[in-house]
Write a protein that holds these residues in place. Sequence first.
Motif, PDB file in Angstrom:
ATOM      1  N   ARG A  49       0.831  -1.211   0.000  1.00  0.00           N
ATOM      2  CA  ARG A  49       0.000   0.000   0.000  1.00  0.00           C
ATOM      3  C   ARG A  49       0.866   1.261   0.000  1.00  0.00           C
ATOM      4  NH1 ARG A  49      -3.143  -3.182   3.848  1.00  0.00           N
ATOM      5  NH2 ARG A  49      -4.958  -3.956   2.726  1.00  0.00           N
ATOM      6  N   ARG A  50       1.930   1.231   0.791  1.00  0.00           N
ATOM      7  CA  ARG A  50       2.840   2.379   0.840  1.00  0.00           C
ATOM      8  C   ARG A  50       3.482   2.599  -0.534  1.00  0.00           C
ATOM      9  NH1 ARG A  50       6.751   0.716   4.471  1.00  0.00           N
ATOM     10  NH2 ARG A  50       5.042   0.512   5.939  1.00  0.00           N
ATOM     11  N   THR A  51       3.893   1.514  -1.172  1.00  0.00           N
ATOM     12  CA  THR A  51       4.500   1.605  -2.497  1.00  0.00           C
ATOM     13  C   THR A  51       3.493   2.129  -3.517  1.00  0.00           C
ATOM     14  OG1 THR A  51       6.017  -0.192  -1.950  1.00  0.00           O
ATOM     15  CG2 THR A  51       5.733   0.310  -4.287  1.00  0.00           C
ATOM     16  N   ASP A  52       2.261   1.660  -3.409  1.00  0.00           N
ATOM     17  CA  ASP A  52       1.213   2.157  -4.293  1.00  0.00           C
ATOM     18  C   ASP A  52       1.022   3.657  -4.093  1.00  0.00           C
ATOM     19  OD1 ASP A  52      -1.015   1.880  -6.180  1.00  0.00           O
ATOM     20  OD2 ASP A  52      -2.295   2.247  -4.433  1.00  0.00           O
ATOM     21  N   GLY A  53       1.062   4.110  -2.857  1.00  0.00           N
ATOM     22  CA  GLY A  53       0.959   5.544  -2.572  1.00  0.00           C
ATOM     23  C   GLY A  53       2.091   6.324  -3.214  1.00  0.00           C
ATOM     24  N   GLN A  54       3.290   5.744  -3.166  1.00  0.00           N
ATOM     25  CA  GLN A  54       4.429   6.402  -3.811  1.00  0.00           C
ATOM     26  C   GLN A  54       4.205   6.506  -5.318  1.00  0.00           C
ATOM     27  OE1 GLN A  54       7.389   3.640  -2.076  1.00  0.00           O
ATOM     28  NE2 GLN A  54       8.557   5.486  -1.568  1.00  0.00           N
ATOM     29  N   LEU A  55       3.708   5.437  -5.922  1.00  0.00           N
ATOM     30  CA  LEU A  55       3.447   5.459  -7.359  1.00  0.00           C
ATOM     31  C   LEU A  55       2.375   6.493  -7.709  1.00  0.00           C
ATOM     32  CD1 LEU A  55       3.551   1.660  -8.187  1.00  0.00           C
ATOM     33  CD2 LEU A  55       5.117   3.416  -9.036  1.00  0.00           C
ATOM     34  N   GLN A  56       1.342   6.579  -6.898  1.00  0.00           N
ATOM     35  CA  GLN A  56       0.298   7.583  -7.136  1.00  0.00           C
ATOM     36  C   GLN A  56       0.895   9.001  -7.055  1.00  0.00           C
ATOM     37  OE1 GLN A  56      -2.750   6.852  -8.267  1.00  0.00           O
ATOM     38  NE2 GLN A  56      -2.036   4.726  -8.236  1.00  0.00           N
ATOM     39  N   GLY A  57       1.803   9.186  -6.109  1.00  0.00           N
ATOM     40  CA  GLY A  57       2.479  10.475  -5.988  1.00  0.00           C
ATOM     41  C   GLY A  57       3.314  10.795  -7.216  1.00  0.00           C
ATOM     42  N   ILE A  58       3.957   9.777  -7.771  1.00  0.00           N
ATOM     43  CA  ILE A  58       4.764   9.982  -8.976  1.00  0.00           C
ATOM     44  C   ILE A  58       3.863  10.352 -10.153  1.00  0.00           C
ATOM     45  CG2 ILE A  58       6.276   8.855 -10.664  1.00  0.00           C
ATOM     46  CD1 ILE A  58       7.374   7.199  -8.251  1.00  0.00           C
ATOM     47  N   LEU A  59       2.712   9.691 -10.269  1.00  0.00           N
ATOM     48  CA  LEU A  59       1.770  10.051 -11.328  1.00  0.00           C
ATOM     49  C   LEU A  59       1.364  11.521 -11.225  1.00  0.00           C
ATOM     50  CD1 LEU A  59      -0.547   6.909 -11.420  1.00  0.00           C
ATOM     51  CD2 LEU A  59       0.861   7.785 -13.293  1.00  0.00           C
ATOM     52  N   LYS A  60       1.120  11.974 -10.007  1.00  0.00           N
ATOM     53  CA  LYS A  60       0.757  13.377  -9.794  1.00  0.00           C
ATOM     54  C   LYS A  60       1.926  14.298 -10.167  1.00  0.00           C
ATOM     55  CE  LYS A  60      -1.256  16.538  -6.401  1.00  0.00           C
ATOM     56  NZ  LYS A  60      -1.019  17.628  -7.274  1.00  0.00           N
ATOM     57  N   MET A  61       3.142  13.870  -9.825  1.00  0.00           N
ATOM     58  CA  MET A  61       4.310  14.673 -10.181  1.00  0.00           C
ATOM     59  C   MET A  61       4.413  14.832 -11.691  1.00  0.00           C
ATOM     60  SD  MET A  61       7.122  13.088  -7.525  1.00  0.00           S
ATOM     61  CE  MET A  61       8.477  14.164  -8.002  1.00  0.00           C
TER      62      MET A  61
END
Length: 87
Positions: free
Chosen positions: A14-26
């Motif tokens: 879940r934490r990794t998924d959150g990081q990926l979502q953050g990268i998409l936003k970036m």
Amino acid sequence: MSQPTATRLKNRLRRTDGQLQGILKMVDDGRDCQDILTQLAAVRSSVERIMGVVVAENVRGCIEDDQLTEAQQAKLADALTLVVKNH
């Protein structure tokens, strides 16, 4: 896989998924490539650590505690800790 390990694994995922979502936003926000690469490296590290946890749990599941002496169990535990930390 034991329930505590599965729970820890899900939390890491879940934490990794959150990081990926953050990268998409970036990417959507047009952030600098260097910032995106830094975050991608963090995701890669996270995935490698998750892989180490899965491998270590698999090894633990394949070996019965009564098959090893206490010294061997300690060595195995140390080796599996290295696998998790280094992957």
